[in-house]
Design a protein around this motif. Structure first.
Motif, short mmCIF file in Angstrom:
data_model
loop_
_atom_site.label_atom_id
_atom_site.label_comp_id
_atom_site.label_asym_id
_atom_site.label_seq_id
_atom_site.Cartn_x
_atom_site.Cartn_y
_atom_site.Cartn_z
N ASN A 105 0.82 -1.21 0.00
CA ASN A 105 0.00 0.00 0.00
C ASN A 105 0.85 1.26 0.00
N HIS A 106 0.27 2.32 -0.53
CA HIS A 106 0.77 3.69 -0.37
C HIS A 106 -0.41 4.52 0.09
N ALA A 107 -0.25 5.22 1.21
CA ALA A 107 -1.37 5.94 1.81
C ALA A 107 -1.70 7.24 1.09
N GLY A 108 -0.78 7.77 0.28
CA GLY A 108 -1.07 9.01 -0.42
C GLY A 108 -1.39 10.14 0.54
N ARG A 109 -2.49 10.85 0.28
CA ARG A 109 -2.83 12.02 1.09
C ARG A 109 -3.31 11.65 2.50
N LYS A 110 -3.57 10.35 2.73
CA LYS A 110 -3.98 9.90 4.07
C LYS A 110 -2.79 9.44 4.91
N ALA A 111 -1.58 9.69 4.44
CA ALA A 111 -0.38 9.37 5.21
C ALA A 111 -0.15 10.41 6.30
N SER A 112 0.86 10.15 7.12
CA SER A 112 1.26 11.08 8.19
C SER A 112 0.09 11.34 9.14
N ALA A 113 -0.52 10.24 9.59
CA ALA A 113 -1.69 10.32 10.45
C ALA A 113 -1.40 9.73 11.83
N GLN A 114 -2.22 10.10 12.78
CA GLN A 114 -2.14 9.52 14.12
C GLN A 114 -2.69 8.09 14.10
N ARG A 115 -2.17 7.26 15.00
CA ARG A 115 -2.77 5.95 15.20
C ARG A 115 -4.22 6.14 15.67
N PRO A 116 -5.08 5.13 15.44
CA PRO A 116 -6.49 5.28 15.83
C PRO A 116 -6.68 5.65 17.29
N TRP A 117 -5.90 5.05 18.17
CA TRP A 117 -6.08 5.34 19.60
C TRP A 117 -5.43 6.66 20.01
N GLU A 118 -4.79 7.34 19.06
CA GLU A 118 -4.23 8.67 19.32
C GLU A 118 -5.13 9.77 18.76
N GLY A 119 -6.16 9.37 17.99
CA GLY A 119 -7.10 10.36 17.49
C GLY A 119 -7.44 10.28 16.02
N ARG A 120 -6.60 9.60 15.20
CA ARG A 120 -6.83 9.41 13.76
C ARG A 120 -6.61 10.67 12.92
N ALA A 121 -6.33 11.79 13.53
CA ALA A 121 -6.17 13.03 12.76
C ALA A 121 -4.79 13.08 12.10
N ALA A 122 -4.58 14.10 11.29
CA ALA A 122 -3.25 14.33 10.72
C ALA A 122 -2.26 14.61 11.84
N LEU A 123 -1.03 14.14 11.68
CA LEU A 123 -0.01 14.39 12.70
C LEU A 123 0.21 15.89 12.87
N GLY A 124 0.34 16.32 14.12
CA GLY A 124 0.61 17.72 14.42
C GLY A 124 2.09 18.04 14.29
N PRO A 125 2.44 19.30 14.37
CA PRO A 125 3.84 19.73 14.15
C PRO A 125 4.82 19.13 15.16
N LEU A 126 4.34 18.70 16.31
CA LEU A 126 5.22 18.11 17.32
C LEU A 126 5.19 16.58 17.30
N GLU A 127 4.53 16.01 16.28
CA GLU A 127 4.39 14.56 16.21
C GLU A 127 5.20 13.95 15.06
N ASP A 128 6.22 14.64 14.61
CA ASP A 128 7.10 14.16 13.53
C ASP A 128 6.33 13.83 12.26
N PRO A 129 5.57 14.81 11.72
CA PRO A 129 4.83 14.57 10.47
C PRO A 129 5.77 14.53 9.27
N TRP A 130 5.28 14.09 8.15
CA TRP A 130 6.06 14.13 6.92
C TRP A 130 5.17 14.60 5.78
N PRO A 131 5.76 15.13 4.70
CA PRO A 131 4.96 15.63 3.57
C PRO A 131 4.20 14.50 2.90
N THR A 132 3.01 14.81 2.41
CA THR A 132 2.19 13.81 1.73
C THR A 132 2.05 14.17 0.26
N GLU A 133 1.58 13.21 -0.51
CA GLU A 133 1.40 13.40 -1.95
C GLU A 133 0.15 12.69 -2.40
N GLY A 134 -0.38 13.12 -3.54
CA GLY A 134 -1.59 12.51 -4.07
C GLY A 134 -1.77 12.88 -5.53
#
Length: 376
Positions: A105-134
């Motif tokens: 799999n490639h997650a595309g624009r749904k990458a760089s997300a929190q684990r479900p038990w962390e909230g499922r949202a996009a990673l915040g600036p202090l959560e080591d996010p990475w750029p996404t593509e789509g």
């Protein structure tokens, strides 16, 4: 008694001892893509389940292709070595007829997300996010970052990453390679007009939107030997006006069949937030439509939890196999119990260490199933 659910079936070059598949289920527990002791426990437990095919969770083809920091990957030598350890152990305890698949799999624009038990949202600036593509610069939803619109060079890189991950999976001895083209991840994003608004040859018409997923499937097919099965998980509906409908799913499945795919697993939703009336078997009609109109091995999935329900789906010809996910998390012995319910318990091979739990040997089985016992 006989059971269609517990009958043999051949999918492409691979024969399964029954029609029951463990659906790929993300565990969000890997270490930089590497399987660990959680996966060891999880897969060894599923290994003795009696399911004909066990498909490993969505496995990223690149580090930036992961959904979360915890997603399994197959993009490095370390990933490959870690998964080899787990698979060696799982195969040692599985019945010899068990077949193994992996979903890449490639997650595309749904990458760089929190684990479900962390909230499922996009990673915040202090959560080591990475750029996404789509396919287009359209965010996955409110409060999600806008992905980079992929260039042709990006698509070539991703296609080659799918091939590289496939080669690693083949070295690990998998019987089935499954490409994830559903649940709103990159291949689905290219297919859906809700996420793909490109104006080049990869956007617009259905033929154009199918182009990149078909290129990936073709490239993967070319490196898979004849003894290994290729399948794709595809979407039957986006459940949103202007999105994919089953007529497009049928066209995509026909195109995959022409390019050598051995099966499709038909699921729905995930590319945008949608109101879905979830109920038992709610996705089965989409699989039935594909099976009737394509003639390709078709797998049904989605709220399949009961033995008679699964038997009816297969016996009525709505699908060739059924995939269960959360049913196995709830009851890792689902196959054993289903065989007993359907009167074909002799078709199941228990590990000798667990033989004494068979209903014919342990009267407590009825109490465990039904909460009652004849006690005098």
């Amino acid at each position: 008694m006989t059971s269609t659910l517990f009958s043999l079936i051949t999918v492409g070059p691979v024969t399964l001892p029954n029609r029951i598949v463990v659906s790929p289920m993300c565990q969000y527990s890997a270490d930089d893509g590497c399987a660990n002791d959680w996966h060891l426990m999880h897969l060894m437990q599923l290994a003795i389940s009696g399911a004909g095919l066990i498909v490993l969770e969505a496995t990223a083809v690149e580090r930036q292709a992961r959904i979360t920091h915890g997603c399994l990957g197959l993009y490095s030598d370390a990933n490959e070595a870690a998964l080899a350890r787990v698979m060696d152990a799982a195969r040692r305890v599985a019945p010899p007829q068990t077949r193994w698949g992996i979903q890449i799999n490639h997650a595309g624009r749904k990458a760089s997300a929190q684990r479900p038990w962390e909230g499922r949202a996009a990673l915040g600036p202090l959560e080591d996010p990475w750029p996404t593509e789509g396919p287009s610069a359209i965010a996955a939803g409110e409060h999600w970052p806008t992905p980079k619109e992929m260039t042709h060079a990006d698509m070539t890189r991703v296609r080659d990453s799918f091939v590289a991950a496939t080669r690693r999976a083949l070295r690990l001895g998998f019987d089935v390679i499954e490409i994830h083209a559903a649940h709103g991840y990159l291949m689905h994003q290219f297919l859906s007009p809700l996420a793909n608004q490109r104006t080049d040859q990869y956007g617009g018409s259905l033929d154009n939107r199918m182009r990149f997923p078909l290129e990936v499937a073709t490239a993967v097919r070319e490196v898979i030997p004849a003894k290994v099965c290729l399948g794709l998980r595809i979407t039957g509906s986006d459940w949103t006006p202007g999105g994919i409908e089953v007529v497009e799913t049928i066209a995509f499945a026909n195109a995959l069949k022409a390019r050598g795919a051995d099966y499709v697993c038909v699921t729905t939703g995930g590319v945008v937030n949608a109101r879905i009336a979830v109920q038992p078997g709610y996705q089965v009609p989409f699989a039935a439509e594909v099976k009737a109109n394509v003639g390709l091995h078709t797998r049904a999935v989605g709220m399949i939890a009961d033995a008679q329900q699964a038997e009816a789906i297969i016996a009525s010809g709505q699908a060739d196999t059924v995939a269960l996910g959360r049913a196995f998390l709830d009851d890792p012995r689902w196959v054993w119990h289903a065989a007993h319910t359907l009167g074909v318990a002799d078709s199941i091979s228990y590990p000798p260490q667990y033989e004494r739990s068979k209903p014919v040997l342990w009267a407590g089985a009825q109490l465990a199933r039904h909460g009652t016992a004849n006690v005098s």
